[in-house]
Design an enzyme around this catalytic site. Structure first.
Site, PDB file in Angstrom:
ATOM      1  N   ARG A  88      15.820  46.360  61.589  1.00  6.13           N
ATOM      2  CA  ARG A  88      15.836  47.401  60.291  1.00  6.13           C
ATOM      3  C   ARG A  88      16.121  46.589  58.941  1.00  6.13           C
ATOM      4  O   ARG A  88      16.933  45.778  58.926  1.00  6.13           O
ATOM      5  CB  ARG A  88      16.936  48.359  60.443  1.00  6.13           C
ATOM      6  CG  ARG A  88      17.240  49.188  59.288  1.00  6.13           C
ATOM      7  CD  ARG A  88      17.892  50.573  59.265  1.00  6.13           C
ATOM      8  NE  ARG A  88      18.860  50.836  58.357  1.00  6.13           N
ATOM      9  CZ  ARG A  88      18.376  51.225  56.912  1.00  6.13           C
ATOM     10  NH1 ARG A  88      17.008  51.330  56.814  1.00  6.13           N
ATOM     11  NH2 ARG A  88      19.098  51.532  55.977  1.00  6.13           N
ATOM     12  N   ASP A 205      23.431  50.579  45.662  1.00  5.64           N
ATOM     13  CA  ASP A 205      24.201  51.353  44.769  1.00  5.64           C
ATOM     14  C   ASP A 205      25.655  51.069  45.258  1.00  5.64           C
ATOM     15  O   ASP A 205      25.822  51.001  46.400  1.00  5.64           O
ATOM     16  CB  ASP A 205      24.096  52.594  44.722  1.00  5.64           C
ATOM     17  CG  ASP A 205      24.063  53.429  46.067  1.00  5.64           C
ATOM     18  OD1 ASP A 205      25.062  54.272  46.283  1.00  5.64           O
ATOM     19  OD2 ASP A 205      23.146  53.381  47.003  1.00  5.64           O
TER      20      ASP A 205
END
Length: 236
Positions: A88, A205
């Site tokens: 991933r 973020d």
């Protein structure tokens, strides 16, 4: 063979598949890094490509958002297409002050509030961990490339909009490096079906400070993470 979610032909995928959540990021990787890249599946616009990176056959395919979505694609890749390694490559949020936006995290393990691994593991806790071989290769690739990484635990959340923001304080206390939505599920699928899995994430973020990257940047950059994943595939 084709499945309800993947319309690729037999043998269309390499043994190793890099999997971003965003299918457009898969398209970007194929067009930017792979030679002779071929679109092999496009059901529901979840694009998958196979090509060559420095002579090594490799595939890249999106897995969507959340554990239910990524579990479908990873399971079918493993059981129907013989894929051995799932890596991933996605984004995550940070909660610790020493983890910054754009840092690269390699997920040694993944905690979760999802119950899917308990369902797989007869209602017991399952330690969702990365394959050590893939982990070691990723760290080696990062060191060779001169890209700093942080290695440790991720948290795979079922909800993007958390109803319990105090949980982020608990995550910080327990040393969680990044919060995302898939790694624990992918690690569970790989364990159940005898494959290997690893999650490499870029911090998009910071949950505590509010600093964040743009949607365009998340789709089309984060190249350090991609280079680590691709170069790790070359290692024996």
């Amino acid at each position: 063979m084709a499945t309800p979610h993947i319309n690729a032909k037999d043998g269309a995928f390499a043994e190793t598949v890099l999997m971003p959540g965003d299918p457009l990021r898969a398209k970007y990787i194929a067009e930017t890094y792979l030679e002779n890249a071929e679109l092999v599946t496009d059901v529901r616009n979840m694009f998958g490509y196979t090509g060559f990176y420095k002579g090594q056959r490799v595939s890249v395919m999106g897995h969507g958002m959340g554990i239910p979505s990524c579990s479908i694609y990873t399971k079918e890749l493993i059981t129907e297409y013989g894929v051995k390694n799932i890596i991933r490559i996605g984004s995550c949020g940070a909660v610790r002050p020493d983890v910054k936006v754009r840092d690269v995290i390699i997920g040694m393990g993944a905690c979760t509030d999802s119950k899917v691994n308990r369902m797989r593991f007869k209602d017991h806790d399952f330690a969702a961990i990365a394959d050590f071989g893939l982990l070691r290769k990723a760290v080696t690739a990062a060191e060779t490339l001169g890209i700093p990484v942080k290695v440790g635990n991720l948290f795979s959340a079922d909800l993007f909009y958390s109803p319990d923001p105090q949980m982020f304080d608990v995550m910080e206390k327990f040393g969680i490096l990044g919060v995302e939505m898939e790694a624990a599920g992918i690690y569970g699928v790989a364990a159940e079906y005898g494959a290997n899995a690893l999650a490499i994430c870029t911090v998009s973020d910071h949950i505590k400070t509010g600093e964040q990257t743009s949607a365009d940047e998340r789709q089309n950059t984060f190249d350090d993470m991609m280079k680590i994943a691709l170069d790790s595939v070359l290692l024996k």
